[in-house]
Every structure is written in structure tokens, then in C-alpha cells.
Design a protein around this motif. Structure first.
Motif, short mmCIF file in Angstrom:
data_model
loop_
_atom_site.label_atom_id
_atom_site.label_comp_id
_atom_site.label_asym_id
_atom_site.label_seq_id
_atom_site.Cartn_x
_atom_site.Cartn_y
_atom_site.Cartn_z
N ASP A 84 0.84 -1.21 0.00
CA ASP A 84 0.00 0.00 0.00
C ASP A 84 0.87 1.25 0.00
N GLU A 85 1.85 1.29 0.89
CA GLU A 85 2.73 2.45 1.00
C GLU A 85 3.57 2.62 -0.27
N VAL B 94 4.33 5.49 -5.57
CA VAL B 94 4.47 5.44 -7.03
C VAL B 94 3.41 6.32 -7.70
N THR B 95 2.19 6.26 -7.21
CA THR B 95 1.11 7.08 -7.77
C THR B 95 1.43 8.57 -7.66
N VAL C 157 4.39 9.98 -7.51
CA VAL C 157 5.46 10.32 -8.44
C VAL C 157 4.92 10.32 -9.87
N GLN C 158 4.11 9.32 -10.20
CA GLN C 158 3.54 9.20 -11.54
C GLN C 158 2.71 10.43 -11.91
N THR C 159 2.01 10.97 -10.94
CA THR C 159 1.14 12.12 -11.19
C THR C 159 1.82 13.47 -10.94
N GLY C 160 3.11 13.43 -10.66
CA GLY C 160 3.87 14.67 -10.51
C GLY C 160 3.72 15.35 -9.17
N LYS C 161 3.13 14.66 -8.20
CA LYS C 161 3.00 15.25 -6.85
C LYS C 161 4.33 15.22 -6.11
N LEU C 162 5.16 14.24 -6.42
CA LEU C 162 6.51 14.14 -5.89
C LEU C 162 7.48 14.18 -7.05
N THR C 163 8.54 14.98 -6.94
CA THR C 163 9.52 15.08 -8.00
C THR C 163 10.91 14.78 -7.46
N SER C 164 11.81 14.32 -8.33
CA SER C 164 13.17 13.95 -7.92
C SER C 164 13.13 13.03 -6.71
N PHE C 165 12.29 12.01 -6.81
CA PHE C 165 11.99 11.18 -5.65
C PHE C 165 12.23 9.70 -5.99
N ALA D 210 9.70 2.48 -14.93
CA ALA D 210 11.00 3.05 -14.62
C ALA D 210 10.98 3.91 -13.36
N LEU D 211 9.80 4.18 -12.83
CA LEU D 211 9.70 4.99 -11.61
C LEU D 211 10.19 4.23 -10.39
N VAL D 212 10.23 2.91 -10.49
CA VAL D 212 10.64 2.07 -9.37
C VAL D 212 11.85 1.25 -9.77
#
Length: 257
Positions: A174-175, A180-181, A183-191, A224-226
Motif C-alpha cells: 500500500d505504501e 508510485v502514484t 510520483v507518476q502524477t507529478g505530486k513528488l519530483t526527484s523522488f 522506470a519509476l521504481v
């Protein structure tokens, strides 16, 4: 004959003995739509409690400094390779100047906290009100208890430059996927999002590649985000790179003021 001590349970900031235990958790009472219509009158006041948890979290962690959040199973046993890896990860992160943030519980969380604390670092535990787990592990040297999962999740990510997922179960998944969600949606960057333990996480990655991508539910770029790795030094380097980017961005924004 030894004295039998009464069992106690922590509910938010309150410690209750068996005689005063509440049968449900605060989260459950918030989300359960059944029962008395009194919730219509009570729910608006819950906003104040939720607000107080955010204030407490922000106030405690605002000056934490560079930090990495580590997710993982509370059921990881102390003599396992995953527990040993958690200790070493916590140690390496602390030696690199990071505070280590976990859920503060046993298992993999304890291992990461232990490694950080033994290395002289800041070892953070963000606890949650649960019916079966109500104490921090012994290696937490800065801890906050929360009633609400969603407040706790914000605190996991707000002050971290990245996350590492050690092998875990439903809670870890879950965490991990919520991160990932974001980062995928741009809420977190360089993460950076790292899954430690290639063998353990292999099935998850294969399922995403073989089922989700062909179905069009995620793109190949999303995968590629993970990153999955067995190299703890690589994890530390990725976190140092992310922290450098964040520090540079913050410095640039301050110059623009």
C-alpha cells in the motif's frame, strides 16, 4: 510469585489500561458508515483532531534535515537476511547523513531504526493506532503516534528525499504503490523509489510488465519509476543524488525571492 502487570494500549496520545480500552480505533470510527446518525454532528469536530495531528507532525519533523523513509514488514524475523539488510541499510543511511524514518514497529522497521540508532543517527518512528501493535521499537529516538493513516502517510513523504521498500506484505505494498502514484502524477519530483530484494519483488515487477503494460493500464515509462536492487551502496548514492537535487532547487527558489 511475580506481579502481573496490567496490559496497556496506546490510542493516539492516550494510554489506556484494559478497563478503559475502546473496542474500535479512531480510523475505524471515522470510516465506518454504519451506526448512529450522531456521526452527522460529530464528524465536523473530527477535523480539529485531524488538524492537530498535522500540526504535531509538521512541528516535530520540520527541522529533521535530510531523511529517507524505509517501509517493510512488521513480521520480518530478527535472524533473517532481510532483517540484517535492514540494519545495514539504516547504518549506511545514517553514516551518509540521513535520518531514517519508519513506521516505528517491529520487524523490518525495527531493523532500519536499529541500524540508524547504532550509527549515531536520527531514528524516527511514525506510529499508528492499531489493536495489536501499540509500542515503538527500542531503537526509535524520535517518535510520533498518529490516529489516522492518511496523516501518517503524509509525514512519511513530506520530509523524505526518497523511499526504500524492504520485503513486506499488504501494508508495505500500500505504501509503495501510493508513493508510485504520487510520483507518476507529478505530486513528488526527484523522488527515488527503491525496492530492496530483487528475488522478493521479482513477481510484482513481472506482473506489472506482463499484465498491466499489455492491458494499457500503465506505460513502460511508469515501470522506470521504481528500481529494484540488492546493492545497499547504490541505494545510498541514489538518495544522495536526490537530496542534492532538492537542495539545489530549494536554494534556487530562495534566490528568486
Amino acid at each position: 510469585m511475580s506481579e502481573v502487570r496490567p496490559r496497556r494500549r496506546r490510542q493516539g496520545p492516550v494510554v489506556r489500561g484494559q478497563q478503559t480500552w475502546q473496542p474500535t480505533t479512531t480510523d475505524q470510527r471515522l470510516l465506518d458508515a454504519k451506526g448512529s446518525v450522531e456521526w452527522v454532528h460529530e464528524d465536523p469536530w473530527r477535523v480539529m483532531r485531524i488538524q492537530s495531528e498535522f500540526v504535531e507532525g509538521f512541528g516535530t519533523l520540520a527541522e529533521l534535515g535530510p531523511a529517507v523513509t524505509v517501509f517493510g514488514s512488521a513480521r520480518t524475523v530478527a535472524d533473517s537476511e532481510h532483517y540484517a539488510a535492514g540494519i545495514e541499510l539504516g547504518r549506511k543511511l545514517a553514516m551518509a547523513g540521513f535520518a531514517v524514518v519508519t513506521g516505528g514497529g517491529p520487524g523490518a522497521m525495527e531493523a532500519a531504526n536499529r541500524g540508524a540508532a547504532e550509527a549515531g543517527g536520527v531514528s524516527v518512528g511514525l506510529g499508528i493506532e492499531l489493536p495489536y501493535e501499540n509500542t515503538f521499537n527500542d531503537w526509535v529516538n524520535l517518535g510520533i503516534y498518529f490516529r489516522y493513516f492518511f496523516v501518517r502517510k503524509v509525514m512519511f513523504l513530506k520530509y523524505a528525499c526518497g523511499v526504500v521498500a524492504l520485503p513486506g506484505g499488504v501494508g508495505t505494498m500500500d505504501e509503495l504503490f501510493e508513493t508510485v502514484t504520487l510520483v507518476q502524477t507529478g505530486k513528488l519530483t526527484s523522488f527515488p523509489i527503491i525496492m530492496y530484494g530483487c528475488d522478493y519483488w521479482q513477481g510484482v515487477r513481472q506482473w506489472m510488465e506482463r499484465s498491466m503494460v499489455p492491458a494499457g493500464y500503465v506505460s513502460p515509462d511508469d515501470l522506470a519509476l521504481v528500481r529494484a536492487t540488492d546493492d545497499l551502496d547504490e541505494i545510498v548514492e541514489l538518495m544522495l543524488t536526490a537530496e542534492t537535487r532538492i537542495s539545489g532547487r530549494v536554494a534556487a527558489s530562495r534566490r528568486d525571492l
